[in-house]
Design a protein around this motif. Sequence first.
Motif, mmCIF file in Angstrom:
data_model
loop_
_atom_site.group_PDB
_atom_site.id
_atom_site.type_symbol
_atom_site.label_atom_id
_atom_site.label_comp_id
_atom_site.label_asym_id
_atom_site.label_seq_id
_atom_site.Cartn_x
_atom_site.Cartn_y
_atom_site.Cartn_z
ATOM 1 N N ARG A 134 0.839 -1.197 0.000
ATOM 2 C CA ARG A 134 0.000 0.000 0.000
ATOM 3 C C ARG A 134 0.876 1.250 0.000
ATOM 4 O O ARG A 134 1.858 1.343 0.734
ATOM 5 C CB ARG A 134 -0.892 -0.004 1.242
ATOM 6 C CG ARG A 134 -1.800 1.205 1.393
ATOM 7 C CD ARG A 134 -2.795 0.962 2.522
ATOM 8 N NE ARG A 134 -3.592 2.139 2.790
ATOM 9 C CZ ARG A 134 -3.343 3.007 3.768
ATOM 10 N NH1 ARG A 134 -2.297 2.812 4.570
ATOM 11 N NH2 ARG A 134 -4.127 4.055 3.965
ATOM 12 N N LEU A 135 0.509 2.217 -0.834
ATOM 13 C CA LEU A 135 1.248 3.472 -0.941
ATOM 14 C C LEU A 135 0.580 4.507 -0.050
ATOM 15 O O LEU A 135 -0.529 4.954 -0.342
ATOM 16 C CB LEU A 135 1.297 3.942 -2.394
ATOM 17 C CG LEU A 135 1.935 2.946 -3.375
ATOM 18 C CD1 LEU A 135 1.791 3.435 -4.811
ATOM 19 C CD2 LEU A 135 3.398 2.723 -3.031
ATOM 20 N N ALA A 136 1.234 4.851 1.050
ATOM 21 C CA ALA A 136 0.629 5.753 2.034
ATOM 22 C C ALA A 136 1.705 6.586 2.713
ATOM 23 O O ALA A 136 1.994 6.418 3.896
ATOM 24 C CB ALA A 136 -0.161 4.956 3.066
ATOM 25 N N PRO A 137 2.356 7.503 1.965
ATOM 26 C CA PRO A 137 3.435 8.306 2.558
ATOM 27 C C PRO A 137 2.947 9.104 3.760
ATOM 28 O O PRO A 137 1.798 9.548 3.800
ATOM 29 C CB PRO A 137 3.867 9.213 1.409
ATOM 30 C CG PRO A 137 2.757 9.180 0.410
ATOM 31 C CD PRO A 137 2.090 7.866 0.564
ATOM 32 N N VAL A 138 3.860 9.279 4.728
ATOM 33 C CA VAL A 138 3.514 10.023 5.938
ATOM 34 C C VAL A 138 4.216 11.374 5.983
ATOM 35 O O VAL A 138 4.156 12.065 6.993
ATOM 36 C CB VAL A 138 3.847 9.200 7.207
ATOM 37 C CG1 VAL A 138 2.984 7.964 7.286
ATOM 38 C CG2 VAL A 138 5.331 8.836 7.266
ATOM 39 N N SER A 139 4.855 11.764 4.901
ATOM 40 C CA SER A 139 5.525 13.071 4.835
ATOM 41 C C SER A 139 5.276 13.686 3.467
ATOM 42 O O SER A 139 5.087 12.980 2.473
ATOM 43 C CB SER A 139 7.035 12.923 5.046
ATOM 44 O OG SER A 139 7.627 12.218 3.965
ATOM 45 N N PRO A 140 5.280 15.020 3.385
ATOM 46 C CA PRO A 140 5.185 15.665 2.079
ATOM 47 C C PRO A 140 6.303 15.237 1.135
ATOM 48 O O PRO A 140 6.097 15.174 -0.081
ATOM 49 C CB PRO A 140 5.275 17.153 2.413
ATOM 50 C CG PRO A 140 4.716 17.240 3.800
ATOM 51 C CD PRO A 140 5.205 16.001 4.489
#
Length: 331
Positions: A134-140
């Motif tokens: 799953r692609l779910a970045p936690v930073s900009p």
Amino acid sequence: MAVMVTGGAGYIGSHMVLALVDAGRDVVVLDDLRAGFRWAVHPAAAFVEGDCGDEKLLARLIRQHGVTAIVHFAGSIVVPDSVVDPLGYYFNNTVKSRALIGAAVENGVRHFLFSSTAAVYGDAKESPIPETARLAPVSPYGTSKLMTEFMLRDTAAAHPLRYVALRYFNVAGADPARRSGQSSPRATHLIKVASQAAVGQRTHLDVFGTDYPTPDGTCLRDYIHVSDLARAHVLALDHLAAGGESAVLNCGYGRGYSVLEVIEAVKRVSGVEFPVRLAPRRAGDPAALVAGADRIRAVLGWKPEHDDLDAIVAHALAWERSLAERREAAE
């Protein structure tokens, strides 16, 4: 026929230029030198100081040098900074990448390599992490890179452009021949910072967070030697030149080390004890990032040559000593 390397005066970009020149390829480097160093660019490469978002400049360079492939490293990379300045990161990493992709399409460049990141996975629940996670970045920072991946995917569906997006895990080390390395004094990479502490360039080392759900409470990362990473890029160019399909590939070894394990390795290899301080977590740091690295081996035939933490640390330390010698010579 030439390869254009954006950000080719930076850490990873300069190693890619070395690998391309070593392979006998013609190279043109485009770098604005905000984070890179002119002296880090191999003298056999053509160098242009400029912005990778300048579409007129890009068009001129592509025509002038007969560019057939673009390798895109230019961008901002400090995760905590991206949390503080998200719009700056979206502009530098996403908007300018859009301009570069547009210039490639408009000027007939068919092959594109993109410097992506494991940060696109965010706080992944799988370990090792496959490309299908799953692609779910936690930073900009992670989001800005993922948006560029999406642009490449959609552009390749509409135009005769094929690409490889390489998702880096933690890049470390330096050219074994000491021709280049991580040279920014403000770097945040752990092995770089610990090496600076070992050679006396820092008074201490901060460990950001000791309460993560990992064996020793510190973040777990997959460290890949920068020269192995550069060679993966060369193989990716060969893959596209041979008619290979677009691909998204993790770049790592498939094994993680904690922050404390890395610090111990630096102390062991350097023979230096340096102060270590415990600090709060940094924003945007996932607990563990370890690459599922089977696909890159299968698609590119890539085999690491420096898969050894002590060797990576030794090359990083050797480079720090080279930088110290450079500073002393300049004084």
